[in-house]
Motif scaffolding. Sequence first.
Motif, PDB file in Angstrom:
ATOM      1  N   SER A 129       0.820  -1.213   0.000  1.00 28.75           N
ATOM      2  CA  SER A 129       0.000   0.000   0.000  1.00 28.75           C
ATOM      3  C   SER A 129       0.855   1.264   0.000  1.00 28.75           C
ATOM      4  O   SER A 129       0.365   2.337  -0.347  1.00 28.75           O
ATOM      5  CB  SER A 129      -0.946   0.019   1.196  1.00 28.75           C
ATOM      6  N   ILE A 136     -13.144  -2.699  -0.199  1.00 27.61           N
ATOM      7  CA  ILE A 136     -12.518  -1.372  -0.174  1.00 27.61           C
ATOM      8  C   ILE A 136     -11.620  -1.148  -1.380  1.00 27.61           C
ATOM      9  O   ILE A 136     -11.597  -0.060  -1.958  1.00 27.61           O
ATOM     10  CB  ILE A 136     -11.722  -1.185   1.140  1.00 27.61           C
ATOM     11  N   GLU A 151     -12.736   4.488  -6.367  1.00 28.56           N
ATOM     12  CA  GLU A 151     -12.673   5.624  -5.454  1.00 28.56           C
ATOM     13  C   GLU A 151     -13.752   6.664  -5.769  1.00 28.56           C
ATOM     14  O   GLU A 151     -14.206   7.386  -4.886  1.00 28.56           O
ATOM     15  CB  GLU A 151     -11.288   6.273  -5.523  1.00 28.56           C
ATOM     16  N   PHE A 182     -16.817   6.223  -3.625  1.00 28.48           N
ATOM     17  CA  PHE A 182     -16.697   6.752  -2.268  1.00 28.48           C
ATOM     18  C   PHE A 182     -16.832   8.262  -2.270  1.00 28.48           C
ATOM     19  O   PHE A 182     -17.435   8.858  -1.380  1.00 28.48           O
ATOM     20  CB  PHE A 182     -15.349   6.351  -1.653  1.00 28.48           C
ATOM     21  N   SER A 240     -16.984  10.478   4.384  1.00 25.01           N
ATOM     22  CA  SER A 240     -16.238  11.205   5.410  1.00 25.01           C
ATOM     23  C   SER A 240     -16.894  12.529   5.798  1.00 25.01           C
ATOM     24  O   SER A 240     -16.386  13.247   6.646  1.00 25.01           O
ATOM     25  CB  SER A 240     -14.805  11.480   4.915  1.00 25.01           C
ATOM     26  N   CYS A 292      -7.696   7.367   4.540  1.00 26.15           N
ATOM     27  CA  CYS A 292      -7.021   6.604   3.484  1.00 26.15           C
ATOM     28  C   CYS A 292      -7.707   5.249   3.376  1.00 26.15           C
ATOM     29  O   CYS A 292      -7.860   4.533   4.380  1.00 26.15           O
ATOM     30  CB  CYS A 292      -5.539   6.436   3.818  1.00 26.15           C
ATOM     31  N   GLY A 293      -8.121   4.885   2.177  1.00 24.38           N
ATOM     32  CA  GLY A 293      -8.826   3.637   1.959  1.00 24.38           C
ATOM     33  C   GLY A 293      -8.043   2.411   2.394  1.00 24.38           C
ATOM     34  O   GLY A 293      -8.585   1.479   2.971  1.00 24.38           O
ATOM     35  N   TYR A 331      -7.984   2.015   6.056  1.00 22.52           N
ATOM     36  CA  TYR A 331      -9.270   1.437   6.476  1.00 22.52           C
ATOM     37  C   TYR A 331      -9.238  -0.087   6.332  1.00 22.52           C
ATOM     38  O   TYR A 331      -9.718  -0.818   7.194  1.00 22.52           O
ATOM     39  CB  TYR A 331     -10.417   1.997   5.634  1.00 22.52           C
TER      40      TYR A 331
END
Length: 233
Positions: free
Chosen positions: A12, A86, A91, A94, A100, A138-139, A142
């Motif tokens: 990551s 996820i 993205e 989201f 958020s 940050c995905g 998560y």
Amino acid sequence: MLYSAIILGLISSLHCIGMCGPIAMMLPVDHKNPSRKTLQVLTYHLGRLSAYSILGLVFGLLGRGFYLAGMQQQLSIIAGVIMIAIVMVPEKSFARYNFSKPAYKIISKVKSSLGRQFKKRSYKALFATGLLNGFLPCGLVYAALFGALAMQNILYSSAYMFLYGMGTIPLMSTVVFAGGIINPSFRRHFTKLVPYVAVLIGMLFIVRGLGLSIPYISPGNMNLFVGAQPHCR
């Protein structure tokens, strides 16, 4: 399963270079003194590791409730599914739903505080920069947190996130010391590996929860971990 945290962190970090790389490159470090620069970068990383460990501790407290309720196997499966979701969900999805938004004010304050730290050159400021950086949304963090959620105790949950942070250090440090080496084309090619590795780790959590009698990977009994009291028949 702790080893999966290091692997997830290492992979990551390819994504982190694009998201947090600019923050690392803007650190007010002493470029003329290699020894001092190294200590400053380590201080920044210590702040990030502290943030991840705190988050792991919080999620460990949540996971402990599931563990005591005898739901550790179900939780492991759920955590694996969420980790996969996820990285598989675009993205843009989201961003469209803006998950958020309820925490927008808190995130704004964190970003504002982060900006103020760049004006300082002390070790305390560098630690604070890393700490605040670790709390930014940050995905992939998560995804790691759901892995921490499925650990059997609070300390393991915190250790999971600590090791995740350790996995991000090599490439994040490379950005500070030799940012020019990692060109956009190189990063784009290796970033493609991120979803595959995250899915693989998610599948490990699912297999672990299924109880397939595979030593160390998927215990066959209903308890994934050794209990505090012996169970005799």
